[in-house]
Structure formats: structure tokens, C-alpha cells
Scaffold this active site. Sequence first.
Site: not given
Ligand code: 6LW
Length: 454
Positions: A15, A177
Site C-alpha cells: 500500500d 478502495e
Molecule cells: C488495504 C487495501 C488493500 O487497506 O489491502 O491492497 C488492504 N489493498 O486497500 C490492507 O493492506
Amino acid sequence: MAIDTEPVIPGFHPDPSVCRAGEDYYLVCSSFEYFPGVPIFHSRDLVSWEQIGNVFTRTTQFDPAGVAPSTGIYAPTLRHHDGRFWLTTTIVNRIEDGQLIVHADDPAGPWSDPVFVPGTIGIDPDLAWDAGGNCYLTYKGFHDPGGIMQVRIDPFTGTKLGDIRGVWPGTGMAHPEAPHLYEIDGVWYLMIAEGGTERGHTVTIARGPAPSGPFEPCPDNPILTHRSTTHPVQNTGHGDLVRAADGSWWMVYLGVRPRGFTPGFHVIGRETFLAPVTWRDGWHVVGVADRPVPHRDRSFAEDFTRAVTHPRWITPAASAGSGFSCVRVTDLLWAAEASVSPGPEPSRLVLRLDDRHWYALVADGSSIAAVARIGDLEQTVGTVPASPGTVTLRIEAAEAPHEYAGPDEIVLSADGAELTRLDGRYLSTEVTGGFTGRVLCVERVLLFSYTSKA
Ligand code: 6LW
């Protein structure tokens, strides 16, 4: 090797979020149950990064007590605005408190205690400012209407200055997300991840006239994905953009390097990669750089008879307050050694994925044991008598014995005598689940050395 097959920050560094201050770049990653939390790196060229500290160094900022594996601190966003560094993230075991914000004058710290933004229930917060100085918190909402949500805030106090609203549901894939919001030449771009952080991971983007949209998706979405390819780097997504001092654009993103028999096992976590970004018709195009990222020798040694100050050492929540220190594994093949002087309290060298998945060498005054913990099962798999004086414990990640095996083979030995060889797949994310990667841990050791092999 092309630039995107070699991470710029290898090992459990997922991330990534990046910002620039003048000629300097700074980057942060998620850190979950480990303390101190959120490693922060510095670079002058986006390729070579050095860890300069951790953001959460005090329990008044993040208390790891009782934090389960792969909870704790999720994806942060790092920004430089008006002479200050800002970081927003989520402590998922305190998710009801909302997103939190800390700031610092010096990215190496100290960072402030957090303020929370009440009612912003979700993950993956981002901070962006408009030309008028208004600050927008954008995040993946866990409450209605879901998708990517936004609210104008005061980042010093966490006070909401407007209503929370949904700004973009994404393109229709699972788990929209990881939003990041950018104003580029008068246009607002909202870049997110979709498809989940596994093999279907992608980056998509939309643009609009204002921070809250309305957002029109890019016709070429996803702008980054390796899904359904044989590319050695998989699960690519969760990107962040930065404009370099020379005006060129770059994306940092996470990816994994699975190995071994199907379904493929990644063992050192989600790593940080870099890609160049060009423009077509006002949209970002993610490419492959012509200058490959070199594989860097990351070998190092640490003398535990003195105070250890390097920020790479972290402790899992379950061992908070003990002398159990861990460091992220950064290579696919490596060897680690610890010299110990066994006494009544055992000395340990451990390769750990989480509290329930680890291989350890445990030395006490009488013997050295190789112990494996795989889920609910814990077993001593080899023992040798301890010789008097200093003993060298060694764990090595070696090539898998054949193509139908796991990703690697973990060899545990003491003073040159091999105690056991164990299939590496049981210390992989595909087996354990979760968001982290392997770390090497020591307790009551004199010296530790890590040798990078490939
Ligand atoms: C993070 C989400 C994700 O919050 O994994 O790869 C989660 N994306 O965006 C935890 O790292």
C-alpha cells in the site's frame, strides 16, 4: 529485467503512498500489527529508498496491545502541503473512531498524536487540498452509500466541515478502495484500486471538475493490472502517483512475486514497485521504464550487544514489551545467522509469517531445537545437544527442490549441522491469509546477520 519485475522496496511493504517535497521523495507503507508502525522512506530518484524512521513510534499514537495479525494499521496516505507532512490512515481495530490524521515538520519524526474524524467508518483514507486551502478526506466507506466517500475537514482537529457523501462507486469490480485524489492542471482525478488485493487486483481512474466529481471513468480502465497474465509480478494495484521534479509522472504500486506449484505462493508480502506514467487524451498511461531497477544487495549485520537504533526493527503486537525483534525479509533467497550464548532463558531465531505460522531455532543451555508451528500444529522437528560457548543459529531460504514443490525450502541449522528442511509454502500468504509477509525475529542474540542471495 524490466523495471517492474524488481521492487523498489522489496519485502512486506504494501500500500505505498508517495509525495515529493522539492527534490526529495518520501514513501510510507502499511504495517498492521507491528510496532513501531508505518515505515517511512526517503529517495532522491524514486528507485533507491532508505528507511528514515517510522511514523507511529509512541503508544499514544498506536497501541499494539491485543492487536491481531493483519489488523492494526492499514493503508496510509502521505502528503506534503503548505510546508508540513500529513499522514492519514486507519487503525482497523479502532475502526469505529474513524480515520486518523497525524502531521510532522520533519518526515523522520516526531509525528503528532492523532486526531480522528468521527463518523468516517472505512479504510484507505486520502488527503487532498484545493487551491483555496480546503482539505478533503476521501476514503473507502463501510457505511451507506459505500464505495469511495468524501468529507471536507479541518486536518488539525479532525472536525468535519460538511456532510459525508459518496463520490464514486468504481467501475463495478469488487472492493473499490485505496482512493487518491489529485488536482492536475485544473482537473480532479480520483484513482482507486478494484478487484481486491489478490490475483484480480487493478488500478482504475476517473476524472471530474471538482474534488467531489462528478467523476467520469477512464475509457481504458483498468490502467494497471497483471491479472490473467504470466507476469512474474502479480496482484498489482493500490497505486499512488507523484510528479517528479523534472515534470515526469510515476506510479508506486504494490505487487507480489508468487512461486512454486499452483496456485503459487508469495512469502515476503506485498512489495512496492515503480512504473513510469505518460499521458494520452488527458488520461494516465502506466508503462514500463527503459531503465531496469537493479537488484540491490540488502545484506546487513546488527550487533545486539549494543543499543540497536535502526528503524527496520519491529515487534509484533503479540510480543509487545518483550525483547523479540523482527526485520522484514527483502529477498527471495537469503540466509540469516544469529550467534547466541545459550542460558536458562532460551535464545531464538525465528522465521515468522504470523503468530500461528513460524519456523524457529530455540537454544537453551542443553540443546538446540528446530520447532515448526503451522496453524494449530506445533512440533519439534530436530534437536542437537548444545555445545558450550557461543552457538551459530542459521535459517536459509533455498531453492525449492522441484517444480511441484512450494516456493522455497527453509533450512534450519546450528553450528553447521542441518536440523531440518521445511516446505516454505506454510509460511506464505496463500496458506496463512492476511496482508503481511515473512519477518526474521531474534530474542537474546548477540549478533545477527542477513545475507541477500537473490
Ligand atoms: C488495504 C487495501 C488493500 O487497506 O489491502 O491492497 C488492504 N489493498 O486497500 C490492507 O493492506
